[in-house]
Design an enzyme around this catalytic site. Sequence first.
Site, short mmCIF file in Angstrom:
data_model
loop_
_atom_site.label_atom_id
_atom_site.label_comp_id
_atom_site.label_asym_id
_atom_site.label_seq_id
_atom_site.Cartn_x
_atom_site.Cartn_y
_atom_site.Cartn_z
N SER A 45 3.51 -2.89 1.65
CA SER A 45 4.00 -2.79 3.03
C SER A 45 4.01 -4.15 3.72
O SER A 45 4.62 -4.31 4.77
CB SER A 45 3.12 -1.84 3.84
OG SER A 45 3.26 -0.53 3.37
N GLY A 235 5.73 1.71 3.14
CA GLY A 235 6.57 0.61 2.68
C GLY A 235 6.82 -0.36 3.81
O GLY A 235 6.46 -0.09 4.97
N CYS A 262 3.19 6.79 6.59
CA CYS A 262 3.65 5.50 7.12
C CYS A 262 5.17 5.40 7.17
O CYS A 262 5.80 6.14 7.91
CB CYS A 262 3.00 4.37 6.33
SG CYS A 262 3.01 2.83 7.25
N GLN A 266 7.94 7.78 9.08
CA GLN A 266 9.04 7.35 9.96
C GLN A 266 10.37 7.89 9.46
O GLN A 266 11.22 8.32 10.25
CB GLN A 266 9.06 5.82 10.03
CG GLN A 266 7.82 5.23 10.73
CD GLN A 266 7.61 3.76 10.41
OE1 GLN A 266 8.42 3.14 9.71
NE2 GLN A 266 6.51 3.20 10.90
N ASN A 304 -1.30 0.39 9.18
CA ASN A 304 -0.53 -0.80 8.87
C ASN A 304 0.94 -0.52 9.11
O ASN A 304 1.67 -0.14 8.21
CB ASN A 304 -0.76 -1.20 7.41
CG ASN A 304 0.06 -2.42 7.04
OD1 ASN A 304 0.44 -3.21 7.90
ND2 ASN A 304 0.37 -2.55 5.75
N PHE A 307 6.42 -0.34 13.11
CA PHE A 307 7.36 0.56 13.78
C PHE A 307 6.66 1.90 14.00
O PHE A 307 5.66 2.19 13.37
CB PHE A 307 8.60 0.78 12.90
CG PHE A 307 9.44 -0.47 12.78
CD1 PHE A 307 10.54 -0.67 13.61
CD2 PHE A 307 9.13 -1.45 11.84
CE1 PHE A 307 11.31 -1.82 13.51
CE2 PHE A 307 9.89 -2.60 11.73
CZ PHE A 307 10.99 -2.79 12.56
N HIS A 347 -2.89 5.72 7.19
CA HIS A 347 -3.11 5.72 5.74
C HIS A 347 -4.31 6.53 5.31
O HIS A 347 -5.42 6.01 5.20
CB HIS A 347 -3.26 4.27 5.25
CG HIS A 347 -1.98 3.52 5.30
ND1 HIS A 347 -1.12 3.45 4.24
CD2 HIS A 347 -1.40 2.85 6.30
CE1 HIS A 347 -0.05 2.75 4.57
NE2 HIS A 347 -0.20 2.36 5.83
N GLU A 349 -5.05 7.47 2.52
CA GLU A 349 -5.58 6.99 1.23
C GLU A 349 -6.51 5.80 1.45
O GLU A 349 -7.16 5.33 0.51
CB GLU A 349 -4.44 6.59 0.29
CG GLU A 349 -3.84 5.20 0.51
CD GLU A 349 -2.92 5.11 1.74
OE1 GLU A 349 -2.84 6.10 2.50
OE2 GLU A 349 -2.32 4.04 1.96
#
Lengths: 373, 1069
Positions: A45, A235, A262, A266, A304, A307, A347, A349
Amino acid sequence: MEAILALEDGRIFKGKGYGAQTERGGEVVFNTSITGYQEIFTDPSYAGQIVCLTYPHIGNVGANLDDNEAGRPYIEALVVRDFSELASNWRAGETAEEFLRRHGIPVISDIDTRALVRHLRTHGAQRSILSTVSTDTEALVAKARALPPMVGLDLAKTVTVAKPYEWLEPSVELAREGKAPGAPRFRVVAYDFGIKQNILRRLVDVGCHVTVVPALTSAENVLAMKPDGVFLSNGPGDPEPCGYAVEAVRKLAGRVPIFGICLGHQIIGLALGGRTYKLKFGHHGANHPVKNLLTGKVEITAQNHGFAVDPDSLNPREVELTHQNLNDNTLEGLRHRSLPLFSVQYHPEASPGPHDSQYLFHQFAKLMQEFHN
Amino acid sequence: MAKRTDIKKILIVGSGPIVIGQACEFDYSGTQACKALKSEGYQVILVNSNPATIMTDPEIADRTYVEPLTAEYLEAIIARERPDALLPTVGGQTALNLSVELAESGVLEKYGVELIGASLRAIKIAEDRLWFKDACARVGLECPRSQLVNNLKDARVFADKVGYPAVVRPSFTLGGTGGGIAFNPEEFDEITSRGLDLSPVHEVLVEEAVLGWKEFELEVMRDLADNVVVICSIENFDPMGVHTGDSITVAPAQTLTDKEYQRMRDWAQRIIREVGVDTGGSNIQFAVNPETGRMLVIEMNPRVSRSSALASKATGFPIAKIAAKLAVGFTLDEIPNDITRKTPASFEPTIDYVVVKIPKWQFEKFPGADRTLGTEMRSVGEVMAIGRTFQEALLKGMRSLETGKRFSMPRLPEDVLRRLLTVPTSERLNALFAALRQGMSQEEICRTTAIDPWFIRQMADIVALEQKLAAHTPETVPADLLREAKRTGFSDEHLAGLWNVEEAVVRQRRLALGYEAVFKRVDTCAAEFESFTPYLYSTYEDEDEAEPTDRKKIMILGSGPNRIGQGIEFDYCCCHASFALKEAGYETLMVNCNPETVSTDYDTSDRLYFEPLTLEDVLEIVDLEKPEGVIVQFGGQTPLKLAKALGEAGVPMWGTSVDSIDIAEDRERFAELVKKHEVLVPAHGSATTEEGALEAARRIGYPVVVRPSYVLGGRAMAIVYDEDSLREYMGYAVEAAPDHPILIDRFLEDAIELDVDAVSDGEDVVIAGVMQHIEEAGIHSGDSTAVIPPYIITQRDQDRIRRRTIQLAKALGVIGLINVQYAIYGGELYVLEVNPRASRTVPYVSKATGVPFARIAAKVMAGHSLRSLGITGEPRVEGYFVKAPVFPFNKFPLEDTVLGPEMKSTGEVMGSSPNFGEAYAKALLGAGVRLPLGGTAFISVNDNDKRPLVVSLARDLAALGFRLIATEGTREFLMRNGVEVGLVFKVHERERPNIVDRMINREVTLVINTPLGRSAFYDDTYIRRTALHLGIPCITTLSAATACVEGIRAIREGVSTIAALQEQHPVRV
Ligand SMILES: Nc1ncnc2c1ncn2[C@@H]1O[C@H](COP(=O)(O)OP(=O)(O)O)[C@@H](O)[C@H]1O
Ligand SMILES: Nc1ncnc2c1ncn2[C@@H]1O[C@H](COP(=O)(O)OP(=O)(O)O)[C@@H](O)[C@H]1O
Ligand SMILES: [Mg+2]
Ligand SMILES: [Mg+2]
């Protein structure tokens, strides 16, 4: 070795250089996580971004083979206050500097990183150049200005895999405590927009057999694989130009359970008719409080993203908002009211970050189970 | 979830006197908790025996009881106040243990009091080492192998199984008291026996030792909605085996990868949930094997702690305040983060600097004690330093310690060095630097100390830079190199030492190059959000974020690390100065480096500078803030030492002039003053050599009091009876203060000592309080029991004292506080000492009178007149207020317990009553001495004390029903005077049973033993040591013994009064 960080607005930081002797450009962002620099280095990312770590001592524990989130580091360059030349940890295989140098990534250290962070906080994320070869500050600023802006940039396409592959490894923690996951119960197709390996490991942990596919894989091809569920990964870059993925999600929605993280979240937001926008300086850290609006519980999350999905752009009759960031009230998670589909902006994870949100992987497994029945 | 409305009145129990392992961090946390609960509209009832705390200020709680912290008194208070709930988690181990006692004895149930924050079950699981291990095992976590035993035999069996070294840990003791590491069976027997004795439940845990593993701590919070957050991770620089309270600690952890850190965090969550701490902060300790990463849980403290105070200061996250709010039902996300205002408290602070805590030890005060650091805490205080890097924080921390030591150390022989590295002591940090300077390899240092290589590398880099710098002079040093030195944390003084020049030279050169400190903010979020709280630290970076205002401002210099003789009392005064000057419209700037204190709470002053109290560091702040004045009067010796240099640097100083302070401290100038004003002082002289000293003593006449000049707390002070002893003294004392002469005074034997505090505005002088010491002069005022008002001083003497105090205050031009110590000897009034500054007794006097004198003094310094403040005369005191000291002798088992002019106590308590005897008994009880109501009193007094007083004392005891026994001489004297006394043998008399046997057999309930002269000390120390060991009250002066009799009488007559400060001083509050 001297190093220079030049921002598009003309601000210059001069420091000590480490790592590769080279010049790299990107959007400079800061991450406030104290631990987990190796995971950050290798998080796809961060493609297109220069990362400033706010914790001053970076590199103390070196680099090892287990803590990578991808096959190589993806940050363009690294900005730190102090870069340790010594690696002190029983798992360390090399120093952090060796690791970055090996992958051609330059580092600037010994600068007032806090001043940089405050600058970014006020003026927003900026395009910039980090050079360990040139000291021509004017030229570097000019180069920074010539970089493409992050808005409108489809980076997922550039970091995704070329060919599908299978993932079988469980997470490192489980491996260490000797608890192997049982035989896989679900076939999951994971879209790779820059996927972090810990997502794959967590999927394996909850009983998934994962096939990772390129970002441009069509919905038809995915359905042809007869998956129990589809996963949309994190990403880099702006979600908006990823029309191909939005399109695929629209076709998949309702036909198979979907879970997005993430960038994946979006893309789901866009597919559901919503709008995304760029945050001033994004969320990058491991301490963001997120409230689960369904249970009222607060999770400390790793984040992280630059956007976000605008919650007002979503149709409340179709979409339920499930998670909210308590720092700035931005949207952190949603689910569809009737279709088997949910996603989070942060996240679960972790890696790096707290494990508070691992339940989401179980939730995905449950969703697949229910859909199956 | 929201705040509970079913409870209205909450009882908070404080931690009592300052002792090793439990210091003013609990004033900080208790004050925060009281304020937080009060601001939510609850009625707060506070009990704390320690008058020197901010938390016992009458405005902090609704009802404040300065009463002994015992179950009886708490029950009486509960019966009287009928609180709905008890918050047991903010008063350290003391409050926790008491709460358990009250819960188990049914008192809480009887009065319908609910434990909030932590349930009885949770406290017991966390505190009982075995239950805790079971709890860990239940959730799959590993602890060191161990077994709980209640006798030596079982202990041995287990130790043989796990092998040596083995750790012995008594159950339910504070700061690990009585525990230790045994390296062999002999040591094991010794430590185990002691531990069994000291444990209130006669139980110790024998445990496999994991010496040399890395030690970590996590500060965790949980709310009623089961949200769990980690506030701070702390890594111990000293590996396992050195108590965290004695370790240099670093926040955040430096040598964990995210995988390992998150595993620790997961474990912490599992533990806090399994133990069932409902809300609030907990501290969990872990050990990690540096080779394999294997992790063990060491312990959990289900309450706020020293580490949580440190974590609060280190991150800006006020753990105690939030813990209090969580206890009444708030959830973390409902509480705003004060610093960012816009974000909630349900997050994990992240920091962009490094925090280093260094303990301060005072072994020099306990010459017999073993200096080895182990599982039992020995430090008396600590400093914290914030820097952008570990190196900077470490160097700032070292200079905050005020050790008076230069950075350089003489070259040490290889074997000495190696021993200093292998066996952890208070000297290890210096030894590490010495080893690096002497070229020992980093690998070897790591091998011998088991300290993490990353830390050693950081120190090696400091030494390498030092060596590079040493090759230069202030003129030749390249600008970049000087910049690097400052960025690394080198002080000007350190550089001056390397270059052998005055500090000012370095400063000049540095400023010429434009290198000034900048200030950064502690903001909980690494600058991600704007910070609204100016909590600042200095560093050498590009950007300054101090944003000084243009308000009228005043700077208060704090008192640095706690130490014996300079502790919480001075922090109390500094806080009051800040409160007062805020009221008077000033912006207040606090400078201090002690993380335990209320003064370093970012809520206390308008702006907090967490900085070392050195000239350089203070001047950097002054240059930036340009305050109207700097106050040095409240922080004890630490700021006073800076006064002169600050004055010379043109810094405006408030209050009594630096010159007056100097007059009081400088023997010659003081002598002139007393001569001019015809003040009687003991005959005196001074000397720099042994011969000079002998001559002076001859002229003055023995016995004499000797001491180095410029010391606090009577450091290295002694009473000397003859020439031989004086010679011996000169041998070691001269080393104590090389630049200063030795002062010699006539020792006024058997004199009555008094302390007086007064406040002056330059026009009027008002007496704050006259304190009579119970013990005679010769016992340091900080170690003696004192009473307000005086109870056996004639009105005439009292008037003389008042007049003299006023005269001295005027003569010295005091603006603010003054303290004078007197002795009444042979009918004459002698002045022993004048301190034109806040003294240790100010909080006690304020609590006894209900008048906040430190606050008044601060306003006086700001130009208010006493009259305008309504202070026109000495406050009238109703009843008696007795202050009693608390000693750390249980931590230094080899130390004699006899008192002298060198201060040894770490803290104090107050007891009050309309009746002197009761007030005294309560003070003693608060200090841990429970007077017996009957049984056998053992009396053994020195020849000077064989006088009528001891006879009446013995008669009184007999009349109270005590059986009396005495050693031969004392017995003879008493029998001769018609008192019936049994005989008991001293140990060296070789007859059994001797006194020690009888004490061990619990036949003796009271020991009265007054030694005199140096040699006598050694004779009967074993008596006092045995008494200490067995917890038998041991009185070492006749005057105190007489007061005891009154106390016993009062208790037996069943007088039992408890009163809140708010009742005692209704008008003034
Ligand atoms: N099994 C052990 N092996 C080696 N050192 C130990 C062991 N257990 C404790 N210690 C050391 O003793 C110190 C005090 O022990 P701890 O359990 O934390 O007691 P306390 O309640 O006094 O804090 C720890 O900080 C650690 O350094
Ligand atoms: N001349 C003296 N005669 C008797 N006792 C003395 C004399 N001088 C000092 N002392 C005793 O020593 C104690 C400490 O001395 P002081 O001058 O007050 O030192 P400090 O500055 O440490 O408070 C006093 O409290 C008093 O009990
Ligand atoms: Mg401990
Ligand atoms: Mg004194």
